[in-house]
Design a protein around this motif. Sequence first.
Motif, short mmCIF file in Angstrom:
data_model
loop_
_atom_site.label_atom_id
_atom_site.label_comp_id
_atom_site.label_asym_id
_atom_site.label_seq_id
_atom_site.Cartn_x
_atom_site.Cartn_y
_atom_site.Cartn_z
N TYR A 133 -7.21 42.34 -34.88
CA TYR A 133 -8.15 41.60 -35.73
C TYR A 133 -9.31 42.50 -36.18
O TYR A 133 -9.79 42.36 -37.31
CB TYR A 133 -8.69 40.35 -35.03
CG TYR A 133 -9.66 39.59 -35.90
CD1 TYR A 133 -9.23 38.97 -37.06
CD2 TYR A 133 -11.00 39.53 -35.57
CE1 TYR A 133 -10.11 38.30 -37.88
CE2 TYR A 133 -11.89 38.85 -36.38
CZ TYR A 133 -11.46 38.24 -37.53
OH TYR A 133 -12.33 37.57 -38.34
N PHE B 95 -7.84 44.05 -39.09
CA PHE B 95 -7.49 43.05 -40.08
C PHE B 95 -8.72 42.60 -40.88
O PHE B 95 -8.67 42.48 -42.09
CB PHE B 95 -6.86 41.85 -39.37
CG PHE B 95 -6.37 40.76 -40.28
CD1 PHE B 95 -5.16 40.88 -40.92
CD2 PHE B 95 -7.12 39.61 -40.48
CE1 PHE B 95 -4.68 39.88 -41.75
CE2 PHE B 95 -6.65 38.60 -41.30
CZ PHE B 95 -5.43 38.74 -41.94
N LYS B 96 -9.83 42.39 -40.18
CA LYS B 96 -11.02 41.85 -40.85
C LYS B 96 -11.68 42.84 -41.78
O LYS B 96 -12.53 42.47 -42.58
CB LYS B 96 -12.02 41.33 -39.83
CG LYS B 96 -12.70 42.38 -39.01
CD LYS B 96 -13.62 41.72 -38.01
CE LYS B 96 -14.33 42.76 -37.16
NZ LYS B 96 -15.22 42.11 -36.21
N MET C 164 -9.79 38.97 -49.04
CA MET C 164 -9.15 37.76 -48.54
C MET C 164 -10.22 36.89 -47.90
O MET C 164 -11.30 37.35 -47.58
CB MET C 164 -8.05 38.09 -47.53
CG MET C 164 -8.53 38.68 -46.23
SD MET C 164 -7.24 38.84 -44.99
CE MET C 164 -6.52 40.41 -45.41
N THR C 165 -9.86 35.64 -47.73
CA THR C 165 -10.72 34.73 -47.00
C THR C 165 -10.15 34.59 -45.60
O THR C 165 -8.98 34.27 -45.44
CB THR C 165 -10.75 33.34 -47.69
OG1 THR C 165 -11.21 33.53 -49.03
CG2 THR C 165 -11.65 32.39 -46.95
N GLN C 166 -10.97 34.84 -44.61
CA GLN C 166 -10.52 34.77 -43.22
C GLN C 166 -11.30 33.69 -42.49
O GLN C 166 -12.52 33.62 -42.59
CB GLN C 166 -10.77 36.10 -42.52
CG GLN C 166 -10.10 37.26 -43.18
CD GLN C 166 -10.60 38.57 -42.63
OE1 GLN C 166 -11.19 38.65 -41.57
NE2 GLN C 166 -10.38 39.63 -43.39
N THR C 167 -10.58 32.89 -41.75
CA THR C 167 -11.19 31.86 -40.92
C THR C 167 -10.65 32.03 -39.51
O THR C 167 -9.60 31.51 -39.17
CB THR C 167 -10.86 30.45 -41.45
OG1 THR C 167 -11.18 30.39 -42.84
CG2 THR C 167 -11.64 29.39 -40.70
N PRO C 168 -11.36 32.81 -38.67
CA PRO C 168 -10.88 33.02 -37.31
C PRO C 168 -11.30 31.88 -36.38
O PRO C 168 -12.38 31.30 -36.56
CB PRO C 168 -11.56 34.32 -36.89
CG PRO C 168 -12.82 34.34 -37.69
CD PRO C 168 -12.51 33.64 -38.98
N VAL D 102 -6.06 33.43 -36.60
CA VAL D 102 -6.83 33.65 -37.81
C VAL D 102 -6.06 33.06 -38.98
O VAL D 102 -4.86 33.33 -39.13
CB VAL D 102 -7.06 35.16 -38.08
CG1 VAL D 102 -7.85 35.37 -39.35
CG2 VAL D 102 -7.74 35.83 -36.90
N ALA E 108 -5.73 33.21 -42.88
CA ALA E 108 -6.12 34.13 -43.95
C ALA E 108 -5.48 33.69 -45.26
O ALA E 108 -4.34 33.23 -45.29
CB ALA E 108 -5.68 35.55 -43.61
#
Length: 143
Positions: free
Chosen positions: A6, A9-10, A15-19, A77, A79
Amino acid sequence: MDQGAYAEFKRHRMMTQTPQRLTTRLGYAVPRLITEAGFGSAYEAAMDRAAETFEKLVGINPDVAQYIVPNGYNRRVLARFNLREAYHFCQLRAARNAHFSIRRVARRMHAEMARVHPLLTRYMHLPEETLQAVEEGYFSGLW
């Protein structure tokens, strides 16, 4: 993916990420080299101690409890990204010089995209290495 993956990845900003909150409750990865070096039991004991400490802290303050979680633990996560970013991510993170943990994520992502939209993945040229080869070559297991 594990927390170590992660962290890479972040870094992808397109992109929109919501972990979800970091936890020890999703298990952890055991790198094969840890096991082969004879440290498998010590690694698992350390991960178990971290989980015990996490459980003590999470009742007091879930935000603080996240700080005790080692990078080998998994996290969820969500994404959302466009085709351009998917192409870029898979090409970059499935490369042989990428860390094995993020290569596993890129391979899984590519496999799912190929299953749903095979035409869109037709022009992605990933190295010959397969997801199974990454799993077997770099991981002793998941707990």
